[in-house]
Structures are given as structure tokens and as C-alpha cells.
Write an enzyme that holds these catalytic residues in place. Structure first.
Site, PDB file in Angstrom:
ATOM      1  N   HIS A 153       6.709   0.622 -21.649  1.00 26.76           N
ATOM      2  CA  HIS A 153       6.617  -0.029 -20.348  1.00 26.76           C
ATOM      3  C   HIS A 153       7.815   0.411 -19.501  1.00 26.76           C
ATOM      4  CE1 HIS A 153       6.536  -2.850 -17.175  1.00 26.76           C
ATOM      5  NE2 HIS A 153       7.624  -3.473 -17.586  1.00 26.76           N
ATOM      6  N   CYS A 155       4.603  -8.069 -18.161  1.00 26.47           N
ATOM      7  CA  CYS A 155       4.760  -6.645 -18.499  1.00 26.47           C
ATOM      8  C   CYS A 155       4.069  -6.274 -19.805  1.00 26.47           C
ATOM      9  CB  CYS A 155       6.240  -6.276 -18.542  1.00 26.47           C
ATOM     10  SG  CYS A 155       6.990  -6.472 -16.922  1.00 26.47           S
ATOM     11  N   ASN A 160       9.013  -0.732 -11.461  1.00 24.04           N
ATOM     12  CA  ASN A 160       8.301  -1.495 -12.482  1.00 24.04           C
ATOM     13  C   ASN A 160       6.999  -2.035 -11.890  1.00 24.04           C
ATOM     14  OD1 ASN A 160       7.413  -3.375 -14.343  1.00 24.04           O
ATOM     15  ND2 ASN A 160       9.414  -4.317 -14.662  1.00 24.04           N
TER      16      ASN A 160
END
Ligand SMILES: CC(C)(COP(=O)(O)OP(=O)(O)OC[C@H]1O[C@@H](n2cnc3c(N)ncnc32)[C@H](O)[C@@H]1OP(=O)(O)O)[C@@H](O)C(=O)NCCC(=O)NCCS
Length: 331
Positions: free
Chosen positions: A258, A113, A288
Site C-alpha cells: 500500500h 487502506c 496515498n
């Protein structure tokens, strides 16, 4: 030293929408559970036969178009992903091939990520020292092929979606504009908290029927540990970046965090004393998308006019590794 700037931005999300209700038809979960804990309403899934490099190709084409460039203008590719087309070679070379170009260097970054921020920092450094002038930085993921759609994998399966984003990094003709600073961190003590262990090279052979039967081809995660560390490290690195850039939190026009979990970002924003509308979120629509998350968000905020020339933005990320980081940009 020349400052590096983002010259073009693009994104690509597969068309297929998968709602929480769709997932609830596949395994024991509910729209209410997912929304309450993560904020996610739906995500996109790539169709069978679509590679990570295919999503990246679409996002890259859009980024090139917005920069007014052709594939042949790029002189280096940095590719961030945790869902590569194949275990090796890197996915950057597949993207290069699909863009119809040859010979330029391609580098894959494996920082989950935080992968996009690591990649952006590499491109920034290349441009600042004058080594390359037009660096394509891509974050792309096809998670949907590697999720466990049973009760055993539901904690992870509901979180992730497919998507890609891309930027072109090049020299800034205005020294006040561009990437101001990047702050990258990792703590390998937590490497096993969120991982995919099927590729265990210490085993001979490294994949067996047994490891498949045990479901080791799916990511495993201790969700609470991720949550706890994320809400600690995000505010910490935001303060570090502010201090290093001699900025106050009010100076930042927009935070691009994020998109792992809406609750993580709400909590972090609250701790930082930043109003929620300054902490961009699109996780409701995409889940995500890991390395794709930040360039997708950047492309959206530009389109929505939320940032304009001179805006100060901060991107911040946390993920598997653990890895985390923040990047300050004067747009
Ligand atoms: C994953 C996450 C939403 C789980 O929330 P949580 O409140 O910690 O939930 P727990 O894992 O403790 O599980 C609580 C219960 O919900 C159940 N559960 C887990 N996933 C579920 C799902 N998708 N649907 C319904 N129930 C679920 C568990 O089995 C458990 O049931 P039990 O109490 O009967 O044992 C949360 O930990 C989280 O978001 N963590 C961060 C994850 C992340 O961001 N990862 C990516 C980082 S880049």
C-alpha cells in the site's frame, strides 16, 4: 475447492495534478518537507461535482474491458472506500446504477487502506465456494474534498490523493494460478489514531455548527504512531503470509505495498531484506489513494510487464483502524 483468480484490472486517476508546490501556495509547507518525509511529489484531485463512484466507474469499465466482459456479466460488487458518495446508502449501489445494471448484490467495505485486501478476500471466498462467479472489486477515494488546507491540517493534507482501481475476480481454470492466501488483521485499540470524527452518532444531533467550527469534518492523525505501527506490522504480516503459503521471501517476484509513505515502504523493505526494486512504488505520482492504492498499483505493474503469468506477488497494506493484511497471488 475452485481457486479464485483476478481476471481483469483497471485504474482511473483524475487528470488534475496537484504538486507539492501547489500545496505550498495554499498553506505553510514545502516540496522539500513533503518529499523528504513521504516521497510524494504530486497527487491527483477530482473536480468539484465528481463522486467516489464516478472514479470507480471508470476503473471498473477498464477492468471489465481487460477481462473481456460487460457490466451485465458481473454478479456481485464489493466496494472499498473511506470517502463514500454519501454517509448512506453504500457507494456500491451508486456504482451499480452507473454501470447500468440492477439486482446484483452490492457490499461496501470500510477498512480504509486495507479495504482492498479485505474486499479481495470476500470476493475470493464467494468465488471459491461457488456463490458468485464474476465479482467486481473496487477501491476508490475522493480525499480532496475532506482535507484541511490550512496549517492545522497540513500533516494529513499533503499525504492523500484521489483515484480508483478495480479488479474482476472469478474462478481460475488453472488450479496453480490465483489467490493463494489472505491474512487480515485489525486492532481497535488504535481506532482513534487516524480517524474522521464528524459522524459522531452518540451526539444528538450528530453534527453541529460547533463540531464544524472545531474542524471535526477533517481527518485527524497521530502520524508518528501510524509510522511506528506500519513498519512493525508490514514485515510481521509478510512473514505470516510466507509461512502460511510455505514460501520464502526470495520466492516473491514482486511486492505491491500500500502506498502510504515511501519511507514506510523503504523501511519495511529494508527490514525484510527485499531489494527496493521488488517493492513497487508509485506514491511519488499519486500520494496515498487509500482503498484505490493497491488495484492502481496492480494495474500499473501489469501494464509495465513487471508481472506475467506464473509470477508470485504479495500485496500488503496497513492503515486506519488499525487494520493490516497481506495477500499472496500466483498470477
Ligand atoms: C505525517 C508524517 C510525514 C509527519 O512526519 P513527522 O516527522 O512525524 O512530523 P511531525 O508530525 O512530528 O511534525 C514535525 C514538524 O513538522 C510540521 N509539519 C507537519 N506537517 C507539515 C507539512 N505538511 N509541512 C511542513 N511542516 C509540517 C509539524 O507541525 C511539526 O512542527 P513543529 O516541530 O514545529 O511542531 C509522518 O508522521 C508519517 O508519514 N506518518 C505516517 C502517516 C501515514 O502514512 N498515514 C496514512 C496511513 S494509511
Amino acid at each position: 475447492m475452485t481457486r479464485a483468480r483476478i481476471l481483469g484490472v483497471g485504474r482511473y486517476l483524475p487528470e488534475r495534478r496537484v504538486t507539492n508546490f501547489d500545496l505550498a501556495n495554499m498553506f505553510e509547507t514545502s516540496d522539500e518537507w513533503i518529499q523528504q518525509r513521504t516521497g510524494i511529489v504530486e497527487r491527483r484531485y477530482a473536480d468539484e461535482g465528481v463522486y467516489c463512484s464516478d472514479l470507480a466507474l471508470e476503473a471498473s469499465r477498464e477492468a471489465l474491458k481487460s477481462a473481456g466482459m460487460k457490466p451485465g456479466d458481473i454478479d456481485f460488487i464489493v466496494f472499498a472506500t473511506l470517502s463514500p458518495d454519501h454517509h448512506f446508502p453504500g457507494t456500491g449501489v451508486y456504482l451499480q446504477r452507473k454501470l447500468g445494471i440492477t439486482d446484483i448484490g452490492c457490499m461496501d467495505i470500510r477498512n480504509q487502506c486495507t479495504g482492498f485486501l479485505y474486499s479481495l478476500a470476500v470476493a475470493d471466498a464467494f468465488v471459491r465456494i461457488g456463490m458468485y462467479k464474476r465479482v467486481l472489486v473496487v477501491g476508490s477515494e475522493v480525499h480532496s474534498s475532506a482535507l484541511n488546507y490550512t496549517k492545522a491540517g497540513r500533516d494529513v493534507a499533503v499525504l492523500f490523493g484521489d483515484g480508483a482501481g478495480a479488479v474482476i475476480v472469478g474462478p481460475s481454470d488453472d488450479p496453480s494460478r490465483g489467490i493463494i492466501s489472505s491474512h487480515l488483521h485489525a486492532d481497535g485499540r488504535f481506532a482513534d489514531i487516524l480517524m474522521l470524527e464528524i459522524f459522531n452518532i452518540s451526539k444528538k444531533p450528530y453534527i453541529t455548527h460547533q463540531t464544524l467550527d472545531e474542524g471535526r469534518q477533517y481527518p485527524k492523525m497521530v502520524g508518528r504512531e501510524v509510522f511506528k505501527m506500519a513498519v512493525t506490522k508490514i514485515p510481521e504480516v509478510v512473514h505470516e503470509a510466507l509461512q502460511a503459503s510455505n514460501l520464502k521471501i526470495e520466492d516473491i517476484d514482486l511486492f505491491l505495498p500500500h502506498q502510504a509513505n515511501l519511507r514506510i515502504n523503504q523501511y519495511a523493505a529494508q527490514q525484510l531484506g527485499v531489494p527496493e526494486e521488488k517493492f513497487y512504488s508509485n506514491i511519488q505520482r499519486y500520494g496515498n489513494t487509500t482503498a484505490g492504492s493497491l488495484p492502481i498499483a496492480l494495474s500499473e505493474v501489469l501494464e509495465q510487464g513487471l508481472i506475467k503469468e506464473g509470477s508470485l506477488i504479495m500485496m500488503v497494506a496497513f492503515g486506519s483502524g488499525f487494520t493490516w493484511g497481506a495477500t499472496v497471488i500466483r498470477w
